[in-house]
Motif scaffolding. Sequence first.
Motif, PDB file in Angstrom:
ATOM      1  N   THR A  55       0.716  -1.364   0.140  1.00 13.17           N
ATOM      2  CA  THR A  55       0.117   0.271   0.250  1.00 13.17           C
ATOM      3  C   THR A  55       0.985   1.199  -0.050  1.00 13.17           C
ATOM      4  O   THR A  55       2.095   1.222   0.905  1.00 13.17           O
ATOM      5  CB  THR A  55      -1.142  -0.348   1.113  1.00 13.17           C
ATOM      6  OG1 THR A  55      -1.950  -1.441   1.378  1.00 13.17           O
ATOM      7  CG2 THR A  55      -1.449   1.073   1.597  1.00 13.17           C
ATOM      8  N   PHE A  56       0.529   2.353  -1.131  1.00 10.51           N
ATOM      9  CA  PHE A  56       1.295   3.196  -1.165  1.00 10.51           C
ATOM     10  C   PHE A  56       0.185   4.626  -1.096  1.00 10.51           C
ATOM     11  O   PHE A  56      -0.457   4.098  -2.239  1.00 10.51           O
ATOM     12  CB  PHE A  56       2.566   2.901  -2.150  1.00 10.51           C
ATOM     13  CG  PHE A  56       2.252   2.509  -3.284  1.00 10.51           C
ATOM     14  CD1 PHE A  56       1.745   4.145  -4.396  1.00 10.51           C
ATOM     15  CD2 PHE A  56       2.244   1.593  -4.010  1.00 10.51           C
ATOM     16  CE1 PHE A  56       1.569   3.463  -5.755  1.00 10.51           C
ATOM     17  CE2 PHE A  56       1.417   1.280  -5.193  1.00 10.51           C
ATOM     18  CZ  PHE A  56       1.360   2.153  -5.915  1.00 10.51           C
ATOM     19  N   ALA A  62      -5.574  10.128  -5.521  1.00  9.63           N
ATOM     20  CA  ALA A  62      -5.530  11.211  -4.810  1.00  9.63           C
ATOM     21  C   ALA A  62      -6.697  11.738  -3.287  1.00  9.63           C
ATOM     22  O   ALA A  62      -7.144  11.667  -2.975  1.00  9.63           O
ATOM     23  CB  ALA A  62      -6.630  12.797  -6.090  1.00  9.63           C
ATOM     24  N   TYR A  63      -7.814  10.155  -3.758  1.00 10.32           N
ATOM     25  CA  TYR A  63      -8.623  10.024  -2.488  1.00 10.32           C
ATOM     26  C   TYR A  63      -8.975   9.231  -1.588  1.00 10.32           C
ATOM     27  O   TYR A  63      -9.389   8.398  -0.981  1.00 10.32           O
ATOM     28  CB  TYR A  63     -10.668   9.956  -3.459  1.00 10.32           C
ATOM     29  CG  TYR A  63     -10.829  10.612  -4.592  1.00 10.32           C
ATOM     30  CD1 TYR A  63     -11.094  12.682  -3.753  1.00 10.32           C
ATOM     31  CD2 TYR A  63      -9.934  10.698  -5.910  1.00 10.32           C
ATOM     32  CE1 TYR A  63     -11.188  13.650  -4.340  1.00 10.32           C
ATOM     33  CE2 TYR A  63     -10.733  12.153  -6.199  1.00 10.32           C
ATOM     34  CZ  TYR A  63     -10.406  13.538  -5.926  1.00 10.32           C
ATOM     35  OH  TYR A  63     -11.137  14.337  -6.462  1.00 10.32           O
ATOM     36  N   GLU A 110       6.137   3.487 -13.521  1.00  7.54           N
ATOM     37  CA  GLU A 110       4.996   3.272 -13.352  1.00  7.54           C
ATOM     38  C   GLU A 110       3.649   4.147 -12.713  1.00  7.54           C
ATOM     39  O   GLU A 110       3.369   4.946 -13.467  1.00  7.54           O
ATOM     40  CB  GLU A 110       4.517   2.020 -12.585  1.00  7.54           C
ATOM     41  CG  GLU A 110       3.338   0.707 -12.758  1.00  7.54           C
ATOM     42  CD  GLU A 110       2.807   0.300 -12.867  1.00  7.54           C
ATOM     43  OE1 GLU A 110       1.810  -0.743 -12.381  1.00  7.54           O
ATOM     44  OE2 GLU A 110       3.934  -1.156 -12.488  1.00  7.54           O
ATOM     45  N   ALA A 111       4.499   4.818 -11.401  1.00 14.98           N
ATOM     46  CA  ALA A 111       3.671   5.475 -11.105  1.00 14.98           C
ATOM     47  C   ALA A 111       3.940   6.421  -9.659  1.00 14.98           C
ATOM     48  O   ALA A 111       5.283   6.011  -9.162  1.00 14.98           O
ATOM     49  CB  ALA A 111       1.959   4.990  -9.684  1.00 14.98           C
ATOM     50  N   LYS A 112       3.759   8.008 -10.191  1.00 11.71           N
ATOM     51  CA  LYS A 112       4.708   8.735  -8.867  1.00 11.71           C
ATOM     52  C   LYS A 112       3.681   8.287  -7.623  1.00 11.71           C
ATOM     53  O   LYS A 112       3.160   7.920  -7.212  1.00 11.71           O
ATOM     54  CB  LYS A 112       4.635  10.175  -9.764  1.00 11.71           C
ATOM     55  CG  LYS A 112       5.441  11.205  -8.813  1.00 11.71           C
ATOM     56  CD  LYS A 112       5.133  12.717  -9.374  1.00 11.71           C
ATOM     57  CE  LYS A 112       6.427  13.774  -9.154  1.00 11.71           C
ATOM     58  NZ  LYS A 112       6.197  14.480  -9.273  1.00 11.71           N
ATOM     59  N   LEU A 113       4.751   9.065  -6.741  1.00 12.92           N
ATOM     60  CA  LEU A 113       4.349   8.246  -5.060  1.00 12.92           C
ATOM     61  C   LEU A 113       4.429   9.724  -4.652  1.00 12.92           C
ATOM     62  O   LEU A 113       5.407  11.058  -5.014  1.00 12.92           O
ATOM     63  CB  LEU A 113       6.023   7.643  -4.562  1.00 12.92           C
ATOM     64  CG  LEU A 113       5.915   6.552  -5.218  1.00 12.92           C
ATOM     65  CD1 LEU A 113       7.279   5.823  -4.560  1.00 12.92           C
ATOM     66  CD2 LEU A 113       4.715   5.960  -4.531  1.00 12.92           C
ATOM     67  N   THR A 114       3.655  10.483  -3.275  1.00 12.92           N
ATOM     68  CA  THR A 114       3.774  11.351  -2.753  1.00 12.92           C
ATOM     69  C   THR A 114       5.264  11.164  -2.060  1.00 12.92           C
ATOM     70  O   THR A 114       5.057  12.364  -1.224  1.00 12.92           O
ATOM     71  CB  THR A 114       2.098  11.742  -1.831  1.00 12.92           C
ATOM     72  OG1 THR A 114       2.371  10.253  -1.603  1.00 12.92           O
ATOM     73  CG2 THR A 114       1.410  12.088  -3.302  1.00 12.92           C
ATOM     74  N   ASP A 115       5.388   9.834  -1.225  1.00 13.23           N
ATOM     75  CA  ASP A 115       6.165   9.690  -0.022  1.00 13.23           C
ATOM     76  C   ASP A 115       6.918   8.118  -0.540  1.00 13.23           C
ATOM     77  O   ASP A 115       5.959   7.791  -1.087  1.00 13.23           O
ATOM     78  CB  ASP A 115       5.571   9.824   1.579  1.00 13.23           C
ATOM     79  CG  ASP A 115       4.428   8.880   1.404  1.00 13.23           C
ATOM     80  OD1 ASP A 115       4.967   7.905   1.361  1.00 13.23           O
ATOM     81  OD2 ASP A 115       3.350   9.570   2.498  1.00 13.23           O
ATOM     82  N   THR A 116       7.966   8.149   0.096  1.00 14.58           N
ATOM     83  CA  THR A 116       8.466   6.535  -0.191  1.00 14.58           C
ATOM     84  C   THR A 116       7.743   5.638   0.733  1.00 14.58           C
ATOM     85  O   THR A 116       8.555   4.794   0.965  1.00 14.58           O
ATOM     86  CB  THR A 116       9.812   6.843  -0.780  1.00 14.58           C
ATOM     87  OG1 THR A 116      10.699   7.485   0.766  1.00 14.58           O
ATOM     88  CG2 THR A 116      10.557   7.814  -1.187  1.00 14.58           C
ATOM     89  N   ASN A 117       6.807   5.918   1.575  1.00 16.98           N
ATOM     90  CA  ASN A 117       6.505   5.027   2.785  1.00 16.98           C
ATOM     91  C   ASN A 117       5.827   3.805   2.441  1.00 16.98           C
ATOM     92  O   ASN A 117       4.995   4.170   1.355  1.00 16.98           O
ATOM     93  CB  ASN A 117       5.556   5.716   3.718  1.00 16.98           C
ATOM     94  CG  ASN A 117       6.189   6.117   4.644  1.00 16.98           C
ATOM     95  OD1 ASN A 117       7.700   6.631   4.996  1.00 16.98           O
ATOM     96  ND2 ASN A 117       6.065   8.361   5.171  1.00 16.98           N
ATOM     97  N   ILE A 118       6.712   2.859   2.233  1.00 16.21           N
ATOM     98  CA  ILE A 118       5.343   1.282   1.860  1.00 16.21           C
ATOM     99  C   ILE A 118       5.229   0.543   2.737  1.00 16.21           C
ATOM    100  O   ILE A 118       5.883   0.084   3.820  1.00 16.21           O
ATOM    101  CB  ILE A 118       6.892   0.675   0.884  1.00 16.21           C
ATOM    102  CG1 ILE A 118       6.913   1.557  -0.506  1.00 16.21           C
ATOM    103  CG2 ILE A 118       5.893  -0.567  -0.152  1.00 16.21           C
ATOM    104  CD1 ILE A 118       5.784   2.655  -1.707  1.00 16.21           C
ATOM    105  N   SER A 119       3.902   0.779   2.894  1.00 14.75           N
ATOM    106  CA  SER A 119       3.200  -1.131   3.855  1.00 14.75           C
ATOM    107  C   SER A 119       2.958  -1.927   2.973  1.00 14.75           C
ATOM    108  O   SER A 119       2.518  -2.242   2.028  1.00 14.75           O
ATOM    109  CB  SER A 119       2.377   0.021   3.962  1.00 14.75           C
ATOM    110  OG  SER A 119       1.646  -0.888   4.893  1.00 14.75           O
ATOM    111  N   VAL A 120       3.695  -3.034   3.368  1.00 21.42           N
ATOM    112  CA  VAL A 120       3.974  -4.301   2.789  1.00 21.42           C
ATOM    113  C   VAL A 120       2.917  -5.186   4.351  1.00 21.42           C
ATOM    114  O   VAL A 120       3.078  -5.223   5.021  1.00 21.42           O
ATOM    115  CB  VAL A 120       4.900  -4.718   2.915  1.00 21.42           C
ATOM    116  CG1 VAL A 120       4.727  -5.771   2.902  1.00 21.42           C
ATOM    117  CG2 VAL A 120       6.120  -3.861   2.325  1.00 21.42           C
ATOM    118  N   ASP A 121       1.965  -5.888   2.892  1.00 21.65           N
ATOM    119  CA  ASP A 121       1.165  -7.222   3.694  1.00 21.65           C
ATOM    120  C   ASP A 121       1.213  -8.307   3.861  1.00 21.65           C
ATOM    121  O   ASP A 121       1.014  -8.531   2.320  1.00 21.65           O
ATOM    122  CB  ASP A 121       0.011  -6.608   3.733  1.00 21.65           C
ATOM    123  CG  ASP A 121      -1.264  -8.101   4.302  1.00 21.65           C
ATOM    124  OD1 ASP A 121      -0.613  -8.863   5.223  1.00 21.65           O
ATOM    125  OD2 ASP A 121      -2.190  -7.314   5.006  1.00 21.65           O
TER     126      ASP A 121
END
Length: 199
Positions: A55-56, A62-63, A110-121
Amino acid sequence: MTEYCRIGEKSRVTYNFKGQPSVTYESDISPIEVTTASTSKNNTSNYNSQGYQITFNSPQGAYGTITAVITDYKIEYVDYGVGHPYTGYYISLIRCGSTTFPPRANGLPEAKLTDTNISVDNSVKCPVPAGSTTQVCNIKISSNGNILFQADGDCPVNFTVGCGDECPDGYCKIDCKTYPGYCCLNEAELQSLITQLHP
């Protein structure tokens, strides 16, 4: 190295990777060089053949956040200069069922990030584990040493080149109502179809 097309001609490269439909790259720049190569698959330290969910945050989401089930991801910084809308961190994903990172659209991941925090499950897995493909093929289109386009995919990769209004070798040209007013049809596929219809 073989050069294709003369100065002033539009160049057109049609290529496909194993099991994938053909893709056409067109450019007003010529002459061009087309090179292909195969290398060992280059997964990142984030690779897991069983898959996992990430999840990023992305401007495209945007929403809310974006969630994907993948086998690998990589984050890259693209620098077009301060204040340029494309400058920033981007993410590329290998989704379940794929074995390579997707081709870059317009040179961007592929996609621009607003921050580099990636949540992994890690409790979420791909429906089917990733295959055992160990080779990846690359096609690179360049002109005067400058890379115009490149893409990676499963081997083998095949390509044809057309210049100006001419179709590449092995294709026949027919008039069409859609732009650019003609179509290039694969002669071998056309012959096979005619043989099937009129044995």
